[in-house]
Design an enzyme around this catalytic site. Structure first.
Site, mmCIF file in Angstrom:
data_model
loop_
_atom_site.group_PDB
_atom_site.id
_atom_site.type_symbol
_atom_site.label_atom_id
_atom_site.label_comp_id
_atom_site.label_asym_id
_atom_site.label_seq_id
_atom_site.Cartn_x
_atom_site.Cartn_y
_atom_site.Cartn_z
ATOM 1 N N THR A 1 0.816 -1.212 0.000
ATOM 2 C CA THR A 1 0.000 0.000 0.000
ATOM 3 C C THR A 1 0.854 1.269 0.000
ATOM 4 O O THR A 1 1.947 1.293 0.557
ATOM 5 C CB THR A 1 -0.947 0.033 1.219
ATOM 6 O OG1 THR A 1 -1.645 -1.201 1.320
ATOM 7 C CG2 THR A 1 -1.963 1.152 1.112
ATOM 8 N N THR B 1 -1.668 1.113 6.354
ATOM 9 C CA THR B 1 -1.002 0.145 5.496
ATOM 10 C C THR B 1 -0.703 -1.113 6.304
ATOM 11 O O THR B 1 -0.661 -1.080 7.524
ATOM 12 C CB THR B 1 0.315 0.728 4.927
ATOM 13 O OG1 THR B 1 1.059 -0.293 4.280
ATOM 14 C CG2 THR B 1 1.189 1.329 6.019
ATOM 15 N N GLY B 2 -0.504 -2.220 5.606
ATOM 16 C CA GLY B 2 -0.230 -3.480 6.280
ATOM 17 C C GLY B 2 -1.262 -4.526 5.911
ATOM 18 O O GLY B 2 -1.800 -4.520 4.800
ATOM 19 N N ARG C 1 -10.746 -10.283 -3.673
ATOM 20 C CA ARG C 1 -10.498 -9.829 -2.305
ATOM 21 C C ARG C 1 -10.378 -8.310 -2.278
ATOM 22 O O ARG C 1 -9.727 -7.696 -3.110
ATOM 23 C CB ARG C 1 -9.225 -10.459 -1.767
ATOM 24 C CG ARG C 1 -8.856 -10.026 -0.339
ATOM 25 C CD ARG C 1 -7.833 -8.924 -0.308
ATOM 26 N NE ARG C 1 -7.313 -8.654 1.036
ATOM 27 C CZ ARG C 1 -6.461 -7.691 1.322
ATOM 28 N NH1 ARG C 1 -5.995 -6.902 0.357
ATOM 29 N NH2 ARG C 1 -6.048 -7.494 2.565
ATOM 30 N N VAL C 2 -11.019 -7.693 -1.297
ATOM 31 C CA VAL C 2 -10.942 -6.251 -1.087
ATOM 32 C C VAL C 2 -10.329 -6.008 0.280
ATOM 33 O O VAL C 2 -10.764 -6.598 1.277
ATOM 34 C CB VAL C 2 -12.329 -5.588 -1.178
ATOM 35 C CG1 VAL C 2 -12.241 -4.098 -0.852
ATOM 36 C CG2 VAL C 2 -12.933 -5.797 -2.564
ATOM 37 N N GLY C 3 -9.321 -5.164 0.332
ATOM 38 C CA GLY C 3 -8.678 -4.848 1.597
ATOM 39 C C GLY C 3 -9.251 -3.607 2.243
ATOM 40 O O GLY C 3 -10.344 -3.142 1.921
ATOM 41 N N ASP C 4 -8.488 -3.050 3.151
ATOM 42 C CA ASP C 4 -8.959 -1.893 3.917
ATOM 43 C C ASP C 4 -8.835 -0.583 3.162
ATOM 44 O O ASP C 4 -9.546 0.378 3.467
ATOM 45 C CB ASP C 4 -8.167 -1.790 5.219
ATOM 46 C CG ASP C 4 -6.681 -1.524 4.964
ATOM 47 O OD1 ASP C 4 -6.068 -2.290 4.196
ATOM 48 O OD2 ASP C 4 -6.142 -0.558 5.529
ATOM 49 N N GLY D 1 -4.628 -5.711 5.610
ATOM 50 C CA GLY D 1 -5.877 -4.961 5.597
ATOM 51 C C GLY D 1 -6.959 -5.510 6.489
ATOM 52 O O GLY D 1 -7.773 -4.756 7.048
#
Length: 297
Positions: free
Chosen positions: A165, A215-216, A193-196, A218
């Site tokens: 990110t 970041t990291g 897949r959807v992250g944060d 999610g």
């Protein structure tokens, strides 16, 4: 007119075998892009978008060109922007074929009634708005990493982020705050897949009091709504740096600390923290030189 401030990150993670100097140069260049906007009296929103654009076009970072690939070897991109003065926000998720997803995220905010568009719908919207949707962001380096990681075989644990990110937060001379975040997500993630990053409050948030980009891993930020939690702590009176430090302690004790944050307040204070081996970042306040680091401390 007040004093501006900006911070950017290039992703919290392991960052094995990377040229630290080159990466720090990259995040410093992103700050320079934002500074050019802010020095000219431009908005915090324009500044964070300018910074993230710089990082999306730098293939060393996991966003836009050079993004990490999913299990099928495709690049699916997430991005978001948010304006603190009016809480407007826009995002895209699992978007393919676009060079700069942060620009599409901003267009979602400004030219649609929605906050978040995903997958083929996001791609169709981008095309309708005049974006090239046939761009291939996959680089030879990203493909090589994907091949090497694929040979390790399937695992129930998501891979630790290598450098996951990019993001920017800014305060402009009018006292307005904004945040922008963009990512290719976790390597070998499941398609779709959807992250944060595109989710307001999880990986990206801005209010009248603070702006945050996370970041990291999610899934951790989504479980805590980490970006909004940090902005709320600043609204309640905490300074950005202790707010970020204390949230990492909470995460380490509850869900895990594979995370990092950049945070700027309405007073121009900056907070930067990460629980991973590294998180390249840079920041600058008006009248002071740019600072760039590969890790905190």
């Amino acid at each position: 007119m007040g004093q501006w401030a900006v911070a950017v990150h290039g992703g919290a993670g392991v960052w094995r075998d990377q040229d630290e100097g080159r990466i720090c140069t990259g995040v410093a260049a992103a700050v320079a892009g934002a500074r050019a906007v802010l020095d000219g009296g431009g908005s915090a929103l324009d500044a964070v978008v300018a910074a993230v654009l710089q990082l999306e076009d730098d293939e060393l970072f996991n966003a836009g060109t050079g993004a990490a690939l999913n299990r099928d070897g495709d690049a699916e991109l997430d991005a978001a922007v948010m304006s603190g003065k009016d809480l407007r926000c826009g995002g895209v998720a699992a978007l393919r074929g676009v060079r700069n997803p942060v620009l599409v995220a901003r267009r979602v905010m400004e030219a649609s009634p929605h906050v978040l568009l995903a997958g083929e719908g996001a791609r169709r919207f981008a095309q309708e708005q005049g974006f090239d949707v046939e761009y291939d962001p996959v680089t030879a380096r990203a493909r090589e990493v994907w091949v090497a990681r694929s040979k390790a075989g399937p695992t129930l644990e998501p891979p630790s982020p290598a450098g996951d990110t990019v993001g920017a937060v800014a305060l402009d001379r009018n006292g307005h705050l904004a945040a922008a975040t963009s990512t290719g997500g976790t390597i070998l993630k499941l398609p779709g897949r959807v992250g944060d990053s595109p989710i307001p409050g999880a990986g990206n948030y801005a209010s009248a009091w603070a702006a945050c980009s996370a970041t990291g891993r999610g899934e951790l930020m989504m479980r805590l709504l980490a970006a909004k939690a940090l902005c709320d702590r600043v609204q309640a009176g905490a300074a950005p740096q202790p707010a970020a430090d204390s949230l990492l302690v909470l995460m380490r004790e509850s869900v895990g600390a594979d995370a990092g944050f950049i945070l700027v307040s309405a007073s121009g204070e900056v907070g930067i923290a990460h629980g991973t081996p590294a998180m390249p970042h840079a920041w600058q306040r008006q009248g002071a030189p740019v600072q760039a680091r590969f890790r905190c401390g």
